[in-house]
Design a protein around this motif. Sequence first.
Motif, mmCIF file in Angstrom:
data_model
loop_
_atom_site.group_PDB
_atom_site.id
_atom_site.type_symbol
_atom_site.label_atom_id
_atom_site.label_comp_id
_atom_site.label_asym_id
_atom_site.label_seq_id
_atom_site.Cartn_x
_atom_site.Cartn_y
_atom_site.Cartn_z
ATOM 1 N N ILE A 299 -2.360 8.313 -5.364
ATOM 2 C CA ILE A 299 -2.795 8.698 -6.692
ATOM 3 C C ILE A 299 -1.668 8.477 -7.690
ATOM 4 O O ILE A 299 -1.883 8.024 -8.808
ATOM 5 C CB ILE A 299 -3.224 10.176 -6.742
ATOM 6 C CG1 ILE A 299 -4.007 10.546 -5.497
ATOM 7 C CG2 ILE A 299 -3.977 10.501 -8.000
ATOM 8 C CD1 ILE A 299 -5.396 10.045 -5.413
ATOM 9 N N GLY A 300 -0.434 8.799 -7.281
ATOM 10 C CA GLY A 300 0.679 8.726 -8.209
ATOM 11 C C GLY A 300 1.142 7.316 -8.478
ATOM 12 O O GLY A 300 1.595 7.009 -9.576
ATOM 13 N N MET A 301 1.046 6.431 -7.484
ATOM 14 C CA MET A 301 1.572 5.089 -7.669
ATOM 15 C C MET A 301 0.514 4.013 -7.467
ATOM 16 O O MET A 301 0.442 3.049 -8.210
ATOM 17 C CB MET A 301 2.723 4.856 -6.682
ATOM 18 C CG MET A 301 3.407 3.521 -6.847
ATOM 19 S SD MET A 301 4.689 3.225 -5.602
ATOM 20 C CE MET A 301 6.131 3.836 -6.447
ATOM 21 N N GLY A 302 -0.358 4.201 -6.491
ATOM 22 C CA GLY A 302 -1.267 3.127 -6.108
ATOM 23 C C GLY A 302 -2.461 2.949 -7.019
ATOM 24 O O GLY A 302 -3.074 1.884 -7.030
ATOM 25 N N ALA A 303 -2.808 3.967 -7.788
ATOM 26 C CA ALA A 303 -4.015 3.874 -8.600
ATOM 27 C C ALA A 303 -3.769 4.508 -9.955
ATOM 28 O O ALA A 303 -2.853 5.293 -10.131
ATOM 29 C CB ALA A 303 -5.164 4.591 -7.904
ATOM 30 N N VAL A 304 -4.591 4.115 -10.933
ATOM 31 C CA VAL A 304 -4.542 4.741 -12.251
ATOM 32 C C VAL A 304 -5.796 5.591 -12.363
ATOM 33 O O VAL A 304 -6.889 5.083 -12.595
ATOM 34 C CB VAL A 304 -4.466 3.695 -13.369
ATOM 35 C CG1 VAL A 304 -4.376 4.365 -14.727
ATOM 36 C CG2 VAL A 304 -3.256 2.793 -13.161
ATOM 37 N N ILE B 253 -7.455 0.527 -2.993
ATOM 38 C CA ILE B 253 -6.090 -0.006 -3.045
ATOM 39 C C ILE B 253 -5.935 -1.112 -2.006
ATOM 40 O O ILE B 253 -5.389 -2.191 -2.285
ATOM 41 C CB ILE B 253 -5.063 1.123 -2.797
ATOM 42 C CG1 ILE B 253 -5.114 2.138 -3.933
ATOM 43 C CG2 ILE B 253 -3.659 0.557 -2.645
ATOM 44 C CD1 ILE B 253 -4.325 3.396 -3.668
ATOM 45 N N LYS C 167 -10.255 8.458 -9.997
ATOM 46 C CA LYS C 167 -9.787 9.768 -9.534
ATOM 47 C C LYS C 167 -10.934 10.633 -9.021
ATOM 48 O O LYS C 167 -10.689 11.633 -8.354
ATOM 49 C CB LYS C 167 -9.042 10.492 -10.648
ATOM 50 C CG LYS C 167 -9.889 10.940 -11.799
ATOM 51 C CD LYS C 167 -9.036 11.720 -12.795
ATOM 52 C CE LYS C 167 -9.841 12.055 -14.034
ATOM 53 N NZ LYS C 167 -9.023 12.594 -15.093
ATOM 54 N N PHE C 168 -12.169 10.243 -9.323
ATOM 55 C CA PHE C 168 -13.289 11.037 -8.838
ATOM 56 C C PHE C 168 -13.731 10.636 -7.437
ATOM 57 O O PHE C 168 -14.630 11.241 -6.878
ATOM 58 C CB PHE C 168 -14.460 10.943 -9.822
ATOM 59 C CG PHE C 168 -14.142 11.533 -11.167
ATOM 60 C CD1 PHE C 168 -13.798 12.873 -11.271
ATOM 61 C CD2 PHE C 168 -14.146 10.756 -12.310
ATOM 62 C CE1 PHE C 168 -13.480 13.428 -12.496
ATOM 63 C CE2 PHE C 168 -13.825 11.303 -13.539
ATOM 64 C CZ PHE C 168 -13.492 12.642 -13.635
ATOM 65 N N ASN D 290 -7.348 7.610 -14.330
ATOM 66 C CA ASN D 290 -8.291 7.665 -15.447
ATOM 67 C C ASN D 290 -8.999 6.350 -15.710
ATOM 68 O O ASN D 290 -9.803 6.260 -16.627
ATOM 69 C CB ASN D 290 -7.554 8.086 -16.724
ATOM 70 C CG ASN D 290 -7.492 9.589 -16.846
ATOM 71 O OD1 ASN D 290 -8.388 10.282 -16.368
ATOM 72 N ND2 ASN D 290 -6.441 10.098 -17.446
ATOM 73 N N MET D 291 -8.670 5.307 -14.958
ATOM 74 C CA MET D 291 -9.321 4.025 -15.216
ATOM 75 C C MET D 291 -10.382 3.757 -14.145
ATOM 76 O O MET D 291 -10.339 4.297 -13.054
ATOM 77 C CB MET D 291 -8.275 2.914 -15.300
ATOM 78 C CG MET D 291 -7.440 3.059 -16.584
ATOM 79 S SD MET D 291 -6.041 1.943 -16.715
ATOM 80 C CE MET D 291 -6.845 0.379 -17.023
ATOM 81 N N ILE E 291 0.883 -1.169 0.000
ATOM 82 C CA ILE E 291 0.000 0.000 0.000
ATOM 83 C C ILE E 291 0.915 1.212 0.000
ATOM 84 O O ILE E 291 1.519 1.534 1.018
ATOM 85 C CB ILE E 291 -0.913 -0.007 1.238
ATOM 86 C CG1 ILE E 291 -1.817 -1.232 1.170
ATOM 87 C CG2 ILE E 291 -1.735 1.264 1.315
ATOM 88 C CD1 ILE E 291 -2.482 -1.570 2.474
ATOM 89 N N PRO E 292 1.091 1.869 -1.173
ATOM 90 C CA PRO E 292 2.138 2.883 -1.274
ATOM 91 C C PRO E 292 1.738 4.198 -0.643
ATOM 92 O O PRO E 292 0.545 4.488 -0.459
ATOM 93 C CB PRO E 292 2.317 3.038 -2.785
ATOM 94 C CG PRO E 292 1.021 2.641 -3.368
ATOM 95 C CD PRO E 292 0.371 1.677 -2.428
#
Lengths: 519, 360
Positions: free
Chosen positions: A345-350, A414, A403-404, A352-353, A340-341
């Motif tokens: 937002i920058g590493m743990g999730a994408v 995550i 991201k929303f 726009n997906m 769990i980083p």
Amino acid sequence: MNDNPPPVLEMRNIVKRFPGVLANDHVNLKLHPGEVLALLGENGAGKSTLMNVLVGLYRPEEGEVYARGEQVDIGSPNDAAALGIGMVHQNFKLVPTMTVAENVILGMNGLPFRPNMDEIVECIREIARHYNMPVDPKAYIWQLSVGEQQRVEILKLIYRGAEILILDEPTAVLTPQEARDLNRVLQVMIDEGKSAIFITHKMDEVMAFSDRVCVLQHGRVVATKYTAETNPQELATLMVGREVLFRLDKAPSQPGDPMLEMRDVHAKNNKGLPALQGISFTIRRGEVLGIAGVAGNGQRELAEVVTGLRPVTQGHIQIEGQERTNRQPLDFIKAGVSHIPADRIGMGAVGNMPVSDNISMKGYRQSPMAEKGILRPRQMLRFAREMIKRFEIATPTPATRIKFLSGGNIQKAILAREIDACKGLLVAVYPSRGLDVGATEAVRRRILEQREQGRAVLLISEDLDELFSVADRIAVLYEGRVMGVVPAEEASIDQLGLMMAGSPAEEIDVPTARVMEEV
Amino acid sequence: MRRIVFEKRESMSRRASTLVPIISLLASLLLGGLLLAISGANPFVTYYEMFRGAFGTWNRFTETLVKAIPLMLTGLSVAIAFKMRFWNIGAEGQLTLGGVAAAGVALFWAQSLPGWTLLPLALLAGCVAGALWAGIPAVLKAYLSVDETLTTLMLNYVAILYSEHLYYVAWRAPGYNSGTATFTEAAWLPRITGRVHAGIYLAIILAVVLWFVFKRTRWGFELQIIGENPTAARYLGINIAQNVVLAILLSGAISGLAGATEVLGLARRLQQGLSVGYGYTAIIVAWMAQLNPLAIIGVAILMASLLVGGDQIQMRMGLPAAMGLVLQGLILIPMLAGMIFMEYRLRIIDPHTTGMEVEA
């Protein structure tokens, strides 16, 4: 020092809000001439926001700023410069392909169409000599070391007549030698009646640099002290001490076989400086090892090293007895390591997906979510729905772009993905940072659940309350070394605070401190 | 005081993502109309003539399709690269070398190979040549971080000038000023109607396959993650360098195939006119289609109609054929400007009714 000179700068009742966050909550601050004020606080305490208000990058919702006794309105960095206020940002604002002299005058008002560069170069040389900051004005920025670039930023401010310098974590990028040089430069400036504010989260710097220190926590000033009248331990306690939110019921730890073994691990940070200098510890199944320490002492590098994201320069990492030193991240994932980083937002999730895709980003490699390289969207969606329900992720639909979602719900997504994929070791970095009480509790319960299911957990946190309630043992990291490991139920805030300030556990004379010998 | 704020949408607007390309097209027609009016032509008549020129008769429609085929293929090619945030503007060079390699096989292996293998081998050679040409910048980018916009662009000139050397000098057929001999019939790509060749089938099949790869395969999923967030991709255990190289090899292969079908399906020999800018127009095609492989087929036909229509107004109205190209270029500007509305919206706020200020 005179106790009552009129302040050169005063901030009164500053309030700054961001959507969902109160970054500065009625902050009061005074700066006297000839004084170095340290602004101390954890990440997200509101230090940089407050200083950005002072240099006109942010507009506060409430509050006033007074310069030399008069109320002022600072709407832009130019307004700030006109008042003699200048800031050295953490990320330097220099143009690499231009010379030092060109950078110094870049963007200045009132220059002739064709500035007399010889004169400017001579003037910069004079300032550099005066403050003992060796820099060649004709050198290009890209040729300079990070420390030299910082000198250029300071020269720039002095050249433009700054009387009040704001330095945002100035030593984060410096070697110890360069930090001492910076201290000397500051001293010359202070002797001339200039003042400085510097942002930091390191106690030893506060002690070495400042006359007074102002401690921020969650956007509020919790204490202002004369440096001579305080000590690192008290500062650490002020910085991290907070009311206990809730208590978690925790069964006694029943450690099993060793899961992660680190032996004399060394690694470098992104700037090539040593970040980990001989880390050794063991985490067994069914056990949570907490890592305490002030941010920037190697936590990030430690998490990246045990997940394969950062190369080890020396030493060994074993997972379940298997040598994994310097293997690829995928090897660590296959060995059962989940992560769990810190940077969700920058590493743990994408961003726009969709939420559902993000939840499936570990399981998509195998059946049932994929067969022979072909994805099975229905299975992915089913899995995501199950996780959304189980982890109580608030999302309009599984197809919503992640991201929303709010920070807490992104973190839950995550967590869902990583916990489901976890087979042996869970590495959690600042897992509840920035989350509200409810989400924080949910995250901590999930981590404890992993421990009860016989997984090993490495919990890196700045939150001592979190470490006390979740960890079985707490190790303190300072400048890339483990200062000591203490059982959570025997540790005290005072003792940890001292270790976080750089005193090894052996030297602390606290009756309850019992240093555990490492296996 | 009322204010208009520009704020992020809470969710991506599906309506905006279909409306923006359509409105952009209309806006570019409007801008083009102004240009036409300035140069003294009646915009309505001109547009009508352009439309008739591209779609007016079956023959003209087939000519539009002929030009759409290379646009479809190169559009698919750059869409793959753009999904990975790899700015491949080298489709033109990859197309040219694909044509050269196909011509080489058709010219020099005709005697030594069984006839039925000649066509598939020539097409394959085109793919391989395009892939290798794209592979150079891909490897440089993936392993040495060399900027791909420069390398792909510059390799275009190398490829185009090399092809000129071949059809003006090395491979020139005796008795011609330029161009090779016509290929043996076994190497011809069959035609369906008019000059429309079987390349159109390949383009449509590829569009469907690529749609499937991106939507439904593990590899496509990984490529999407790499393109959206490389840091997350690395954290998730995805090998970025290897996947980028593979994807760009595929991208180059499809551009190479475009060149091969042009040479084998239209001219049936290597001659001047292979490189006419399809590889650059492909960039507009891919963006207008929002990198959706299926939409690329339709957008390619639209772009081709501007080219054919432009030729027609030159013949019928004495206007420069470049008008079609001008319109193509004009489409991209409102398109790129408009894309921001997919993620942002304008909102009027009245500070008397709302306490919170919204940050744009």
